[in-house]
Design a protein around this motif. Structure first.
Motif, PDB file in Angstrom:
ATOM      1  N   GLN A   5       3.727 -48.344 -22.774  1.00 34.17           N
ATOM      2  CA  GLN A   5       4.085 -46.979 -23.086  1.00 34.17           C
ATOM      3  C   GLN A   5       5.525 -46.935 -23.604  1.00 34.17           C
ATOM      4  OE1 GLN A   5       2.002 -44.554 -23.075  1.00 34.17           O
ATOM      5  NE2 GLN A   5       3.333 -42.815 -23.460  1.00 34.17           N
ATOM      6  N   VAL A   6       5.732 -46.203 -24.664  1.00 25.70           N
ATOM      7  CA  VAL A   6       7.054 -46.077 -25.267  1.00 25.70           C
ATOM      8  C   VAL A   6       7.628 -44.723 -24.914  1.00 25.70           C
ATOM      9  CG1 VAL A   6       8.315 -45.947 -27.422  1.00 25.70           C
ATOM     10  CG2 VAL A   6       6.473 -47.624 -27.164  1.00 25.70           C
ATOM     11  N   GLN A   7       8.851 -44.716 -24.463  1.00 27.45           N
ATOM     12  CA  GLN A   7       9.545 -43.460 -24.202  1.00 27.45           C
ATOM     13  C   GLN A   7      10.704 -43.317 -25.169  1.00 27.45           C
ATOM     14  OE1 GLN A   7      10.451 -43.779 -19.960  1.00 27.45           O
ATOM     15  NE2 GLN A   7       8.867 -42.265 -19.556  1.00 27.45           N
ATOM     16  N   LEU A   8      10.864 -42.104 -25.692  1.00 32.16           N
ATOM     17  CA  LEU A   8      11.928 -41.794 -26.638  1.00 32.16           C
ATOM     18  C   LEU A   8      12.826 -40.734 -26.020  1.00 32.16           C
ATOM     19  CD1 LEU A   8       9.770 -41.482 -29.881  1.00 32.16           C
ATOM     20  CD2 LEU A   8      10.991 -43.505 -29.061  1.00 32.16           C
ATOM     21  N   VAL A   9      14.128 -40.974 -26.037  1.00 31.16           N
ATOM     22  CA  VAL A   9      15.069 -40.023 -25.443  1.00 31.16           C
ATOM     23  C   VAL A   9      16.113 -39.643 -26.481  1.00 31.16           C
ATOM     24  CG1 VAL A   9      16.744 -39.608 -23.619  1.00 31.16           C
ATOM     25  CG2 VAL A   9      14.721 -41.029 -23.170  1.00 31.16           C
ATOM     26  N   GLU A  10      16.138 -38.345 -26.817  1.00 24.18           N
ATOM     27  CA  GLU A  10      17.097 -37.841 -27.794  1.00 24.18           C
ATOM     28  C   GLU A  10      18.365 -37.355 -27.105  1.00 24.18           C
ATOM     29  OE1 GLU A  10      13.039 -36.125 -29.362  1.00 24.18           O
ATOM     30  OE2 GLU A  10      14.053 -36.335 -27.443  1.00 24.18           O
ATOM     31  N   SER A  11      19.449 -37.359 -27.859  1.00 26.23           N
ATOM     32  CA  SER A  11      20.706 -36.786 -27.398  1.00 26.23           C
ATOM     33  C   SER A  11      21.525 -36.384 -28.610  1.00 26.23           C
ATOM     34  CB  SER A  11      21.481 -37.792 -26.533  1.00 26.23           C
ATOM     35  OG  SER A  11      21.803 -38.948 -27.280  1.00 26.23           O
ATOM     36  N   GLY A  12      22.553 -35.585 -28.365  1.00 24.41           N
ATOM     37  CA  GLY A  12      23.483 -35.239 -29.433  1.00 24.41           C
ATOM     38  C   GLY A  12      23.350 -33.841 -29.990  1.00 24.41           C
ATOM     39  N   GLY A  13      22.363 -33.088 -29.522  1.00 26.58           N
ATOM     40  CA  GLY A  13      22.242 -31.723 -30.006  1.00 26.58           C
ATOM     41  C   GLY A  13      23.343 -30.829 -29.468  1.00 26.58           C
ATOM     42  N   GLY A  14      23.410 -29.612 -29.994  1.00 26.76           N
ATOM     43  CA  GLY A  14      24.419 -28.682 -29.524  1.00 26.76           C
ATOM     44  C   GLY A  14      24.613 -27.530 -30.479  1.00 26.76           C
ATOM     45  N   LEU A  15      25.711 -26.835 -30.292  1.00 30.38           N
ATOM     46  CA  LEU A  15      26.064 -25.670 -31.108  1.00 30.38           C
ATOM     47  C   LEU A  15      27.187 -26.056 -32.058  1.00 30.38           C
ATOM     48  CD1 LEU A  15      25.965 -22.603 -31.719  1.00 30.38           C
ATOM     49  CD2 LEU A  15      27.607 -22.302 -29.844  1.00 30.38           C
ATOM     50  N   VAL A  16      27.021 -25.724 -33.323  1.00 28.40           N
ATOM     51  CA  VAL A  16      28.029 -26.044 -34.329  1.00 28.40           C
ATOM     52  C   VAL A  16      28.107 -24.902 -35.329  1.00 28.40           C
ATOM     53  CG1 VAL A  16      26.382 -27.272 -35.799  1.00 28.40           C
ATOM     54  CG2 VAL A  16      28.815 -27.862 -35.910  1.00 28.40           C
ATOM     55  N   GLN A  17      29.246 -24.724 -35.929  1.00 27.44           N
ATOM     56  CA  GLN A  17      29.397 -23.695 -36.953  1.00 27.44           C
ATOM     57  C   GLN A  17      28.843 -24.181 -38.287  1.00 27.44           C
ATOM     58  OE1 GLN A  17      33.578 -22.614 -36.995  1.00 27.44           O
ATOM     59  NE2 GLN A  17      33.193 -20.901 -35.609  1.00 27.44           N
ATOM     60  N   ALA A  18      28.458 -23.251 -39.108  1.00 28.56           N
ATOM     61  CA  ALA A  18      27.969 -23.580 -40.449  1.00 28.56           C
ATOM     62  C   ALA A  18      29.014 -24.419 -41.182  1.00 28.56           C
ATOM     63  CB  ALA A  18      27.655 -22.310 -41.222  1.00 28.56           C
ATOM     64  N   GLY A  19      28.536 -25.447 -41.869  1.00 27.90           N
ATOM     65  CA  GLY A  19      29.425 -26.373 -42.557  1.00 27.90           C
ATOM     66  C   GLY A  19      29.827 -27.571 -41.724  1.00 27.90           C
ATOM     67  N   GLY A  20      29.520 -27.518 -40.440  1.00 26.43           N
ATOM     68  CA  GLY A  20      29.890 -28.605 -39.537  1.00 26.43           C
ATOM     69  C   GLY A  20      28.881 -29.736 -39.529  1.00 26.43           C
ATOM     70  N   SER A  21      29.117 -30.682 -38.633  1.00 30.92           N
ATOM     71  CA  SER A  21      28.288 -31.880 -38.540  1.00 30.92           C
ATOM     72  C   SER A  21      27.888 -32.155 -37.097  1.00 30.92           C
ATOM     73  CB  SER A  21      29.054 -33.102 -39.078  1.00 30.92           C
ATOM     74  OG  SER A  21      29.417 -32.945 -40.428  1.00 30.92           O
ATOM     75  N   LEU A  22      26.745 -32.820 -36.963  1.00 32.06           N
ATOM     76  CA  LEU A  22      26.279 -33.316 -35.685  1.00 32.06           C
ATOM     77  C   LEU A  22      25.600 -34.649 -35.908  1.00 32.06           C
ATOM     78  CD1 LEU A  22      24.617 -30.285 -33.821  1.00 32.06           C
ATOM     79  CD2 LEU A  22      26.664 -31.528 -33.098  1.00 32.06           C
ATOM     80  N   ARG A  23      25.617 -35.474 -34.876  1.00 34.68           N
ATOM     81  CA  ARG A  23      24.899 -36.742 -34.939  1.00 34.68           C
ATOM     82  C   ARG A  23      23.925 -36.827 -33.780  1.00 34.68           C
ATOM     83  NH1 ARG A  23      26.782 -42.932 -33.811  1.00 34.68           N
ATOM     84  NH2 ARG A  23      25.623 -43.959 -35.485  1.00 34.68           N
ATOM     85  N   LEU A  24      22.657 -36.917 -34.101  1.00 35.52           N
ATOM     86  CA  LEU A  24      21.620 -37.064 -33.091  1.00 35.52           C
ATOM     87  C   LEU A  24      21.308 -38.543 -32.886  1.00 35.52           C
ATOM     88  CD1 LEU A  24      19.109 -34.266 -34.159  1.00 35.52           C
ATOM     89  CD2 LEU A  24      21.143 -34.090 -32.717  1.00 35.52           C
ATOM     90  N   SER A  25      20.972 -38.882 -31.652  1.00 39.85           N
ATOM     91  CA  SER A  25      20.577 -40.249 -31.319  1.00 39.85           C
ATOM     92  C   SER A  25      19.235 -40.229 -30.613  1.00 39.85           C
ATOM     93  CB  SER A  25      21.613 -40.903 -30.397  1.00 39.85           C
ATOM     94  OG  SER A  25      22.879 -40.967 -30.995  1.00 39.85           O
ATOM     95  N   CYS A  26      18.484 -41.289 -30.803  1.00 45.40           N
ATOM     96  CA  CYS A  26      17.196 -41.438 -30.121  1.00 45.40           C
ATOM     97  C   CYS A  26      17.072 -42.897 -29.703  1.00 45.40           C
ATOM     98  CB  CYS A  26      16.051 -41.044 -31.039  1.00 45.40           C
ATOM     99  SG  CYS A  26      14.412 -41.390 -30.366  1.00 45.40           S
ATOM    100  N   GLU A  27      16.884 -43.104 -28.427  1.00 44.88           N
ATOM    101  CA  GLU A  27      16.746 -44.463 -27.909  1.00 44.88           C
ATOM    102  C   GLU A  27      15.331 -44.655 -27.388  1.00 44.88           C
ATOM    103  OE1 GLU A  27      19.741 -45.604 -25.172  1.00 44.88           O
ATOM    104  OE2 GLU A  27      18.927 -47.601 -24.853  1.00 44.88           O
ATOM    105  N   ALA A  28      14.739 -45.772 -27.790  1.00 44.08           N
ATOM    106  CA  ALA A  28      13.384 -46.104 -27.361  1.00 44.08           C
ATOM    107  C   ALA A  28      13.428 -47.101 -26.212  1.00 44.08           C
ATOM    108  CB  ALA A  28      12.606 -46.691 -28.516  1.00 44.08           C
ATOM    109  N   SER A  29      12.449 -46.960 -25.319  1.00 40.22           N
ATOM    110  CA  SER A  29      12.476 -47.776 -24.116  1.00 40.22           C
ATOM    111  C   SER A  29      11.882 -49.158 -24.315  1.00 40.22           C
ATOM    112  CB  SER A  29      11.701 -47.076 -22.999  1.00 40.22           C
ATOM    113  OG  SER A  29      10.350 -46.885 -23.389  1.00 40.22           O
ATOM    114  N   ALA A  30      10.989 -49.306 -25.272  1.00 41.67           N
ATOM    115  CA  ALA A  30      10.261 -50.558 -25.420  1.00 41.67           C
ATOM    116  C   ALA A  30      11.155 -51.651 -25.984  1.00 41.67           C
ATOM    117  CB  ALA A  30       9.045 -50.366 -26.320  1.00 41.67           C
TER     118      ALA A  30
END
Length: 122
Positions: free
Chosen positions: A1-26
């Motif tokens: 079984q593979v588990q995926l865990v995301e992180s990095g979301g949040g609140l940002v103003q228009a024009g800004g940047s975010l970086r999302l990450s996803c780590e797999a368990s397998a």
């Protein structure tokens, strides 16, 4: 079984940047293609970006081309989504997905993460 865990979301103003990450368990996750999808309130889930197992082939939805970049970590069990020039229309829950078939990945992935909220304020 593979588990995926995301992180990095949040609140940002228009024009800004975010970086999302996803780590797999397998441990053998390097053979899987990975992707990001998103679902805005009241809308269907939509494809955002995908990367093949090696990281050499990248795919993007037209709405994010030139603004978002998908990439894999060196260990191949992590995928990132760098999001620049964000607009309120990018507000959604972002989901990581994986499958060992990149064609199936873009329509009905075998594995999903739990999602991370991205909110872009105007």
């Amino acid at each position: 079984q593979v588990q995926l865990v995301e992180s990095g979301g949040g609140l940002v103003q228009a024009g800004g940047s975010l970086r999302l990450s996803c780590e797999a368990s397998a441990r053998t996750f390097g053979i899987y293609a990975m992707a990001w999808f998103r679902q805005a309130p009241g809308k269907e889930r939509e494809f955002v970006a995908a990367v093949n197992w090696s990281g050499g082939d990248l795919y993007y939805a037209d709405s994010v081309k030139g603004r978002f970049t998908i990439s894999r970590g060196n260990a191949k069990n992590t995928v990132y989504l760098q999001m620049n020039s964000l607009t309120p229309e990018d507000t959604a829950v972002y989901y990581c997905a994986a499958d060992n078939n990149i064609i199936r990945l873009r329509s009905s992935p075998g594995y999903w993460g739990q999602g991370t909220q991205v909110t872009v304020s105007s």
